[in-house]
Design a protein around this motif. Sequence first.
Motif, PDB file in Angstrom:
ATOM      1  N   ASN A   1     -72.189   7.954 -44.564  1.00 31.07           N
ATOM      2  CA  ASN A   1     -72.090   9.318 -44.052  1.00 31.07           C
ATOM      3  C   ASN A   1     -71.742   9.319 -42.568  1.00 31.07           C
ATOM      4  N   ARG A   2     -72.518   8.593 -41.775  1.00 29.26           N
ATOM      5  CA  ARG A   2     -72.272   8.585 -40.338  1.00 29.26           C
ATOM      6  C   ARG A   2     -70.955   7.896 -40.002  1.00 29.26           C
ATOM      7  N   PHE A   3     -70.592   6.891 -40.789  1.00 29.92           N
ATOM      8  CA  PHE A   3     -69.325   6.198 -40.538  1.00 29.92           C
ATOM      9  C   PHE A   3     -68.145   7.144 -40.717  1.00 29.92           C
ATOM     10  N   ILE A   4     -68.164   7.936 -41.796  1.00 29.16           N
ATOM     11  CA  ILE A   4     -67.075   8.898 -42.024  1.00 29.16           C
ATOM     12  C   ILE A   4     -67.067   9.968 -40.935  1.00 29.16           C
ATOM     13  N   TYR A   5     -68.261  10.405 -40.538  1.00 32.92           N
ATOM     14  CA  TYR A   5     -68.337  11.414 -39.477  1.00 32.92           C
ATOM     15  C   TYR A   5     -67.729  10.894 -38.178  1.00 32.92           C
TER      16      TYR A   5
ATOM     17  N   LEU B   1     -65.540   8.599 -37.904  1.00 33.03           N
ATOM     18  CA  LEU B   1     -64.094   8.465 -38.078  1.00 33.03           C
ATOM     19  C   LEU B   1     -63.385   9.758 -37.690  1.00 33.03           C
ATOM     20  N   PHE B   2     -63.947  10.883 -38.111  1.00 29.55           N
ATOM     21  CA  PHE B   2     -63.368  12.168 -37.707  1.00 29.55           C
ATOM     22  C   PHE B   2     -63.492  12.374 -36.198  1.00 29.55           C
ATOM     23  N   VAL B   3     -64.620  11.994 -35.635  1.00 34.11           N
ATOM     24  CA  VAL B   3     -64.790  12.127 -34.186  1.00 34.11           C
ATOM     25  C   VAL B   3     -63.779  11.238 -33.460  1.00 34.11           C
ATOM     26  N   GLY B   4     -63.567  10.023 -33.961  1.00 34.13           N
ATOM     27  CA  GLY B   4     -62.587   9.143 -33.349  1.00 34.13           C
ATOM     28  C   GLY B   4     -61.177   9.679 -33.459  1.00 34.13           C
ATOM     29  N   GLY B   5     -60.902  10.443 -34.541  1.00 31.27           N
ATOM     30  CA  GLY B   5     -59.575  11.029 -34.679  1.00 31.27           C
ATOM     31  C   GLY B   5     -59.265  12.046 -33.599  1.00 31.27           C
ATOM     32  N   MET B   6     -60.287  12.652 -32.980  1.00 28.42           N
ATOM     33  CA  MET B   6     -60.063  13.597 -31.888  1.00 28.42           C
ATOM     34  C   MET B   6     -59.523  12.901 -30.642  1.00 28.42           C
ATOM     35  N   SER B   7     -59.881  11.643 -30.464  1.00 28.05           N
ATOM     36  CA  SER B   7     -59.442  10.910 -29.274  1.00 28.05           C
ATOM     37  C   SER B   7     -58.180  10.095 -29.511  1.00 28.05           C
ATOM     38  N   PHE B   8     -57.625  10.147 -30.714  1.00 30.63           N
ATOM     39  CA  PHE B   8     -56.423   9.374 -31.015  1.00 30.63           C
ATOM     40  C   PHE B   8     -55.197  10.122 -30.494  1.00 30.63           C
ATOM     41  N   PRO B   9     -54.415   9.536 -29.612  1.00 26.93           N
ATOM     42  CA  PRO B   9     -53.244  10.255 -29.072  1.00 26.93           C
ATOM     43  C   PRO B   9     -52.199  10.504 -30.148  1.00 26.93           C
TER      44      PRO B   9
ATOM     45  N   VAL C   1     -48.793  17.886 -41.828  1.00 29.89           N
ATOM     46  CA  VAL C   1     -49.050  17.211 -40.557  1.00 29.89           C
ATOM     47  C   VAL C   1     -49.980  18.059 -39.682  1.00 29.89           C
ATOM     48  N   TYR C   2     -49.775  19.361 -39.660  1.00 30.74           N
ATOM     49  CA  TYR C   2     -50.647  20.241 -38.885  1.00 30.74           C
ATOM     50  C   TYR C   2     -52.084  20.178 -39.403  1.00 30.74           C
ATOM     51  N   ILE C   3     -52.253  20.139 -40.730  1.00 26.69           N
ATOM     52  CA  ILE C   3     -53.597  20.060 -41.296  1.00 26.69           C
ATOM     53  C   ILE C   3     -54.274  18.753 -40.882  1.00 26.69           C
ATOM     54  N   ALA C   4     -53.548  17.647 -40.997  1.00 28.29           N
ATOM     55  CA  ALA C   4     -54.125  16.357 -40.603  1.00 28.29           C
ATOM     56  C   ALA C   4     -54.427  16.318 -39.114  1.00 28.29           C
ATOM     57  N   TYR C   5     -53.590  16.968 -38.327  1.00 23.51           N
ATOM     58  CA  TYR C   5     -53.786  16.986 -36.876  1.00 23.51           C
ATOM     59  C   TYR C   5     -55.017  17.807 -36.480  1.00 23.51           C
ATOM     60  N   SER C   6     -55.339  18.846 -37.239  1.00 23.84           N
ATOM     61  CA  SER C   6     -56.432  19.754 -36.875  1.00 23.84           C
ATOM     62  C   SER C   6     -57.757  19.423 -37.541  1.00 23.84           C
ATOM     63  N   LEU C   7     -57.763  18.555 -38.559  1.00 26.61           N
ATOM     64  CA  LEU C   7     -58.996  18.289 -39.298  1.00 26.61           C
ATOM     65  C   LEU C   7     -60.097  17.632 -38.457  1.00 26.61           C
ATOM     66  N   PRO C   8     -59.812  16.653 -37.599  1.00 30.71           N
ATOM     67  CA  PRO C   8     -60.919  16.019 -36.859  1.00 30.71           C
ATOM     68  C   PRO C   8     -61.765  17.007 -36.060  1.00 30.71           C
TER      69      PRO C   8
END
Length: 306
Positions: free
Chosen positions: A132-136, A138-146, A173-180
């Motif tokens: 659970n925390r690992f997936i969470y 991952l989403f948080v890390g996606g916010m910092s991915f340029p 692409v917009y959905i994937a970009y906004s999900l994190p």
Amino acid sequence: MKTTDITPPVDPVEDRPEVVKTRAAPVKARSGKGGVLNVFSHAILVIWAIMVVLPLLWAVMTSFKDDNAIFSSPWSLPDKLHFDNWSRAWSQAHMSDYFGNTLIVVGFSLAGTLVLGSMAAYVLARFEFPGNRFIYFLFVGGMSFPVMLALVPLFYVLNNMQLLNTLPGLILVYIAYSLPFTVFFLTSFFRTLPTSIAEAAFVDGASHTRTFFQIMLPMAKPGLVSVGIFNFLGQWNQYMLPTVLNTDPDRKVLSQGLVELATSQGYKGDWSGLFAGLVMAMLPVLAAYIIFQRQVVQGLTAGALK
């Protein structure tokens, strides 16, 4: 019967005036300091509001001028409202096509982002399972991915899927970009909602799907509105992704159309039409924030008011 006078007890603090003066002095100092701070903060806010509002008003005012008035008297009010600037930008500059493509892309991508993001956030916030925390995170890390690093892979992925230069490909692409950011925001929001209501629904025989869509999702409306406004602003003003992944002239979005309009009008000298197109692109964003301003504030402060 003789009546005796009863003398009220004397307050030792009132009997010592110097103590009262000593205690009252810090209150005056604090109130004076707070007043100076309030004046300073209000002055900063007024200056900031002027810096933000003046360019917007100037752009709206300039969109109703002709080209001669823009250069001869840029800060004066228009002597006549030239509505033909708006009609020329809407029809001749193809702003209507760009506007329609943007509404399609942003509308479907925003709906997909809120549905998928809210479902993922609800599971991460309410259920404990391995990873659970690992997936969470991952989403948080996606916010910092340029996003610049993903442009070339996205180009080849969409090209292999036959989605390059198409509106559905841009929507995905917009959905994937906004999900994190959506998952990060809504996970914290779902944790603030009471669990007793969901437990009562389970006792009454409701399934997880029905509990989520009919009970928990309506309760999360302030958070959905807040994150929806942020995603709407980001997707509406997105320029880098459509420039790389959507080069078809018939499928360009509003940000690409404005750049093309600015480039072409730089040679033709139709600056009034350029400002009209700029205001057209700006109005939906302002209208969305003005309409949902209260819901945005409620969504941002909901976690703190628990």
